[in-house]
Motif scaffolding. Structure first.
Motif, PDB file in Angstrom:
ATOM      1  N   TYR A 166      49.958  43.982  42.180  1.00 38.52           N
ATOM      2  CA  TYR A 166      49.358  45.306  42.083  1.00 38.52           C
ATOM      3  C   TYR A 166      49.760  46.141  43.300  1.00 38.52           C
ATOM      4  CZ  TYR A 166      46.320  43.902  38.223  1.00 38.52           C
ATOM      5  OH  TYR A 166      45.844  43.490  37.003  1.00 38.52           O
ATOM      6  N   ASP A 167      50.735  47.014  43.130  1.00 38.03           N
ATOM      7  CA  ASP A 167      50.994  48.004  44.167  1.00 38.03           C
ATOM      8  C   ASP A 167      50.036  49.168  43.936  1.00 38.03           C
ATOM      9  OD1 ASP A 167      52.123  49.100  46.379  1.00 38.03           O
ATOM     10  OD2 ASP A 167      54.186  49.074  45.620  1.00 38.03           O
ATOM     11  N   LEU A 168      49.758  49.914  44.960  1.00 43.09           N
ATOM     12  CA  LEU A 168      48.722  50.938  44.884  1.00 43.09           C
ATOM     13  C   LEU A 168      49.314  52.337  44.959  1.00 43.09           C
ATOM     14  CD1 LEU A 168      46.011  49.378  47.237  1.00 43.09           C
ATOM     15  CD2 LEU A 168      46.180  49.207  44.739  1.00 43.09           C
ATOM     16  N   SER A 169      48.745  53.233  44.164  1.00 42.28           N
ATOM     17  CA  SER A 169      49.154  54.626  44.193  1.00 42.28           C
ATOM     18  C   SER A 169      48.662  55.304  45.472  1.00 42.28           C
ATOM     19  CB  SER A 169      48.618  55.355  42.957  1.00 42.28           C
ATOM     20  OG  SER A 169      48.973  56.715  42.977  1.00 42.28           O
ATOM     21  N   GLY A 170      47.372  55.193  45.744  1.00 43.63           N
ATOM     22  CA  GLY A 170      46.840  55.666  47.013  1.00 43.63           C
ATOM     23  C   GLY A 170      47.095  54.656  48.117  1.00 43.63           C
ATOM     24  N   LYS A 171      46.823  55.044  49.343  1.00 44.42           N
ATOM     25  CA  LYS A 171      47.090  54.166  50.479  1.00 44.42           C
ATOM     26  C   LYS A 171      45.831  53.393  50.861  1.00 44.42           C
ATOM     27  CE  LYS A 171      50.061  55.381  53.504  1.00 44.42           C
ATOM     28  NZ  LYS A 171      50.811  56.053  54.610  1.00 44.42           N
ATOM     29  N   LEU A 172      46.024  52.118  51.141  1.00 52.00           N
ATOM     30  CA  LEU A 172      44.950  51.254  51.615  1.00 52.00           C
ATOM     31  C   LEU A 172      45.163  50.997  53.105  1.00 52.00           C
ATOM     32  CD1 LEU A 172      42.483  49.496  50.819  1.00 52.00           C
ATOM     33  CD2 LEU A 172      44.091  47.604  50.461  1.00 52.00           C
TER      34      LEU A 172
ATOM     35  N   ASP B 264      34.343  35.671  46.554  1.00 54.48           N
ATOM     36  CA  ASP B 264      33.699  36.712  45.740  1.00 54.48           C
ATOM     37  C   ASP B 264      33.818  38.068  46.418  1.00 54.48           C
ATOM     38  OD1 ASP B 264      32.958  34.994  43.716  1.00 54.48           O
ATOM     39  OD2 ASP B 264      30.867  34.806  44.356  1.00 54.48           O
ATOM     40  N   SER B 265      33.561  38.101  47.718  1.00 53.09           N
ATOM     41  CA  SER B 265      33.646  39.378  48.432  1.00 53.09           C
ATOM     42  C   SER B 265      35.078  39.887  48.468  1.00 53.09           C
ATOM     43  CB  SER B 265      33.103  39.213  49.856  1.00 53.09           C
ATOM     44  OG  SER B 265      32.999  40.460  50.506  1.00 53.09           O
ATOM     45  N   ALA B 266      36.033  38.981  48.647  1.00 51.40           N
ATOM     46  CA  ALA B 266      37.440  39.393  48.622  1.00 51.40           C
ATOM     47  C   ALA B 266      37.801  40.004  47.275  1.00 51.40           C
ATOM     48  CB  ALA B 266      38.345  38.206  48.925  1.00 51.40           C
ATOM     49  N   LEU B 267      37.308  39.403  46.190  1.00 51.35           N
ATOM     50  CA  LEU B 267      37.603  39.946  44.861  1.00 51.35           C
ATOM     51  C   LEU B 267      36.954  41.317  44.680  1.00 51.35           C
ATOM     52  CD1 LEU B 267      38.855  39.665  42.078  1.00 51.35           C
ATOM     53  CD2 LEU B 267      36.844  38.334  41.365  1.00 51.35           C
ATOM     54  N   ILE B 268      35.718  41.464  45.134  1.00 51.42           N
ATOM     55  CA  ILE B 268      35.060  42.776  45.044  1.00 51.42           C
ATOM     56  C   ILE B 268      35.841  43.826  45.818  1.00 51.42           C
ATOM     57  CG2 ILE B 268      33.007  44.080  45.754  1.00 51.42           C
ATOM     58  CD1 ILE B 268      31.362  41.553  45.063  1.00 51.42           C
ATOM     59  N   PHE B 269      36.283  43.473  47.022  1.00 48.93           N
ATOM     60  CA  PHE B 269      37.043  44.432  47.821  1.00 48.93           C
ATOM     61  C   PHE B 269      38.380  44.772  47.162  1.00 48.93           C
ATOM     62  CE2 PHE B 269      34.893  43.122  52.081  1.00 48.93           C
ATOM     63  CZ  PHE B 269      33.854  44.011  51.835  1.00 48.93           C
ATOM     64  N   ALA B 270      39.048  43.784  46.602  1.00 52.38           N
ATOM     65  CA  ALA B 270      40.338  44.031  45.963  1.00 52.38           C
ATOM     66  C   ALA B 270      40.174  44.933  44.741  1.00 52.38           C
ATOM     67  CB  ALA B 270      40.998  42.715  45.574  1.00 52.38           C
ATOM     68  N   LEU B 271      39.193  44.634  43.902  1.00 47.90           N
ATOM     69  CA  LEU B 271      38.957  45.455  42.715  1.00 47.90           C
ATOM     70  C   LEU B 271      38.506  46.868  43.109  1.00 47.90           C
ATOM     71  CD1 LEU B 271      37.194  42.810  40.476  1.00 47.90           C
ATOM     72  CD2 LEU B 271      39.411  43.871  40.014  1.00 47.90           C
ATOM     73  N   THR B 272      37.720  46.971  44.174  1.00 48.27           N
ATOM     74  CA  THR B 272      37.315  48.296  44.664  1.00 48.27           C
ATOM     75  C   THR B 272      38.536  49.095  45.082  1.00 48.27           C
ATOM     76  OG1 THR B 272      35.144  47.481  45.399  1.00 48.27           O
ATOM     77  CG2 THR B 272      35.978  49.512  46.419  1.00 48.27           C
ATOM     78  N   ALA B 273      39.439  48.464  45.834  1.00 49.93           N
ATOM     79  CA  ALA B 273      40.658  49.162  46.259  1.00 49.93           C
ATOM     80  C   ALA B 273      41.475  49.615  45.062  1.00 49.93           C
ATOM     81  CB  ALA B 273      41.487  48.248  47.152  1.00 49.93           C
ATOM     82  N   LEU B 274      41.587  48.760  44.053  1.00 47.19           N
ATOM     83  CA  LEU B 274      42.339  49.118  42.861  1.00 47.19           C
ATOM     84  C   LEU B 274      41.671  50.272  42.117  1.00 47.19           C
ATOM     85  CD1 LEU B 274      44.826  48.317  41.157  1.00 47.19           C
ATOM     86  CD2 LEU B 274      43.345  46.718  39.914  1.00 47.19           C
ATOM     87  N   ALA B 275      40.325  50.261  42.082  1.00 44.72           N
ATOM     88  CA  ALA B 275      39.594  51.315  41.377  1.00 44.72           C
ATOM     89  C   ALA B 275      39.616  52.642  42.130  1.00 44.72           C
ATOM     90  CB  ALA B 275      38.144  50.871  41.147  1.00 44.72           C
ATOM     91  N   VAL B 276      39.788  52.598  43.438  1.00 43.16           N
ATOM     92  CA  VAL B 276      39.852  53.836  44.234  1.00 43.16           C
ATOM     93  C   VAL B 276      41.284  54.354  44.330  1.00 43.16           C
ATOM     94  CG1 VAL B 276      39.565  54.815  46.552  1.00 43.16           C
ATOM     95  CG2 VAL B 276      37.781  53.342  45.581  1.00 43.16           C
ATOM     96  N   CYS B 277      42.208  53.476  44.661  1.00 48.68           N
ATOM     97  CA  CYS B 277      43.588  53.891  44.924  1.00 48.68           C
ATOM     98  C   CYS B 277      44.419  54.013  43.649  1.00 48.68           C
ATOM     99  CB  CYS B 277      44.267  52.899  45.870  1.00 48.68           C
ATOM    100  SG  CYS B 277      43.435  52.701  47.457  1.00 48.68           S
ATOM    101  N   GLY B 278      44.103  53.212  42.660  1.00 53.62           N
ATOM    102  CA  GLY B 278      44.876  53.211  41.431  1.00 53.62           C
ATOM    103  C   GLY B 278      46.147  52.398  41.570  1.00 53.62           C
ATOM    104  N   GLU B 279      46.621  51.872  40.448  1.00 55.98           N
ATOM    105  CA  GLU B 279      47.853  51.094  40.454  1.00 55.98           C
ATOM    106  C   GLU B 279      49.060  52.030  40.410  1.00 55.98           C
ATOM    107  OE1 GLU B 279      50.032  47.437  38.002  1.00 55.98           O
ATOM    108  OE2 GLU B 279      48.225  48.397  37.195  1.00 55.98           O
ATOM    109  N   ALA B 280      50.010  51.771  41.264  1.00 55.20           N
ATOM    110  CA  ALA B 280      51.241  52.563  41.252  1.00 55.20           C
ATOM    111  C   ALA B 280      52.010  52.302  39.963  1.00 55.20           C
ATOM    112  CB  ALA B 280      52.101  52.213  42.458  1.00 55.20           C
TER     113      ALA B 280
END
Length: 461
Positions: free
Chosen positions: A162-168, A423-439
């Motif tokens: 998953y590359d991100l459209s927005g920047k993390l 679990d927390s790592a997964l929440i953070f990863a999914l949050t980043a994907l939901a905020v930044c979007g997939e490139a």
């Protein structure tokens, strides 16, 4: 868990689903997360001594391809900033956690004035370990465990393709715990927050749309944060040569101001009870219950006696909810000492940090992203964090101060388990994907990045 709140279910900028959750979860290695948390947690990193821990985070980011930078007010106390994504028009998300952990000063002369000997021997000040399925050690709880979670989250996004459209932005900061420059303890060596997330925001080359201070919140979240002040209340008197002293009947009439300290602390006790009760602050993003207490008392010199002292100082720590202003507290304390009849007194706030909160509407997309991630990971909506987590300083305050909608959230605060890390790592990863979007593939190719296609684990599998 605290009660839920109205923004749970708010729309995140991008949708995430079970397919993404499964792909990312498969890229998270529990043993790796535990090893990283313990290795990082076992690097001694008291406030002022964050260099080694910061260098470790820098090296880890460099090895994992997150292009780290060091940005610091001094070379010994750097902010570490890594990045991932930024291939399109998605929102930018900044994760931050602090490198320093609460501890004694480790100066035996200073620590002897504050701690019992057995307290100083507690191994959890600087050591971390796994025992009976739980992680021990203050550095894991505060704050290198949550830091580990977003580092592992970023690696999992990358590994899962998953590359991100927005920047993390992945940031590790010194100085969140403190201390503060007060009296002879002055200068950069005693600075805390000013050289951490504050410095990072102003000089770190970051432009976040949203920010998360990763801290233990028992999986809840809040966008409310308290500030604090330290007031120095000085009682003035007269030094009288001990053989010439006549004791008055009323200790309040004694020339030595130390004899008025008891009356002052009684008045401060009553003032604190009123302040703490009337400063409770309720908002959609959390409940703040600021507290206050005497932090220190100083007067005279124990090695230079014979005439008492002309000065005694009491240092009062006061929590500030997001609406309180320092001048209001100054006026209130001045009224208190006048009414108590304490004689010659002056009051000065030697530390001031106001509290802040995000605008509920502006922070809603970030809350929606965490909510969606929490539902996919834990099977229930995100909860409002317990009041204790919105009644202290955390570095989401820095970003809300700068009009960047920010929250604090993270795993189980006390005795987290290896599963809490993943679990927390997964929440953070999914949050980043939901905020930044997939490139998109086109964005990735345009920016010169490989396209992984159907391979969910990237080109190295």
């Amino acid at each position: 868990m605290a009660d839920g709140f109205s923004l749970a279910g708010a729309a995140a900028p991008f949708a995430v689903d079970e397919t993404a959750a499964k792909r990312i979860a498969a890229a998270i290695d529990e043993a790796e997360a535990v090893e990283l948390a313990l290795t990082l947690g076992n690097i001694p990193s008291p406030a002022g001594g964050e260099l080694a821990a910061g260098n470790f985070v820098y090296d880890w980011m460099e090895k994992e391809g997150f292009n780290p930078r060091k940005v610091g007010a001094t070379p010994e106390r750097n902010n570490i900033i890594g990045t991932y994504g930024g291939k399109g028009e998605g929102k930018n998300l900044l994760f931050t956690a602090h490198l320093d952990t609460e501890s004694p000063t480790w100066d035996p002369d200073l620590d002897a004035q504050k701690y019992r000997a057995e307290t100083l021997k507690n191994p959890e000040w600087q050591s971390c370990w796994l025992e009976d399925g739980k992680l021990y050690g203050y550095p894991i709880a505060n704050d290198r465990g949550p830091m580990t979670c977003f580092l592992i989250a970023a690696k999992a996004l990358k590994k899962a393709g998953y590359d991100l459209s927005g920047k993390l932005y992945l940031t590790a900061c010194p100085g969140e715990i403190g201390p503060e420059p007060i009296e002879e303890h002055r200068g950069v060596a005693y600075m805390g927050k000013d050289i951490g997330a504050h410095y990072l925001f102003h000089h770190g080359g970051v432009a976040p749309d949203f920010a998360i201070a990763a801290e233990g919140c028992d999986y809840g979240l809040t966008w409310v944060g308290c500030g604090y002040a330290v007031f120095r209340i000085r009682l003035w008197g007269e030094g009288v040569f001990t053989p010439l002293l006549t004791h008055p009947d009323n200790p309040g009439d004694h020339p030595n101001p130390l004899y008025r300290v008891g009356k002052l602390t009684d008045a401060l006790h009553a003032w604190s009870k009123t302040h703490d009760a009337t400063s409770i602050y309720e908002s959609p993003g959390g409940t703040a219950i600021p507290k206050s207490q005497v932090a220190s008392i100083r007067g005279g010199l124990p090695f230079s006696f014979g005439a008492g002292t002309e000065l005694a100082s009491v240092y009062l720590e006061v929590g500030l909810n997001p609406t309180e202003r320092i001048a209001d507290l100054q006026h209130s304390l001045e009224r208190m000492v006048r009414e108590a009849g304490l004689g010659e007194v002056d009051i000065e706030p030697v530390v001031v940090r106001h509290g802040f909160e995000a605008d509920a509407g502006e922070v809603a997309p970030l809350v929606g992203a965490v909510d969606a991630a929490t539902r996919l990971t834990l099977g229930h909506p995100v909860q409002k964090a317990a009041a204790v987590y919105s009644s202290m300083w955390r570095d989401h305050n820095v970003f809300n101060m700068q009009r960047i909608p920010a929250i604090t959230t993270g795993f189980r605060r006390w005795r987290p388990t290896p599963k809490d890390l993943t679990d927390s790592a997964l929440i953070f990863a999914l949050t980043a994907l939901a905020v930044c979007g997939e490139a998109t593939d086109a964005q990735a190719v345009e920016r010169g990045r490989p396209v992984y296609g159907d391979n969910p684990f990237g080109s190295d599998q």
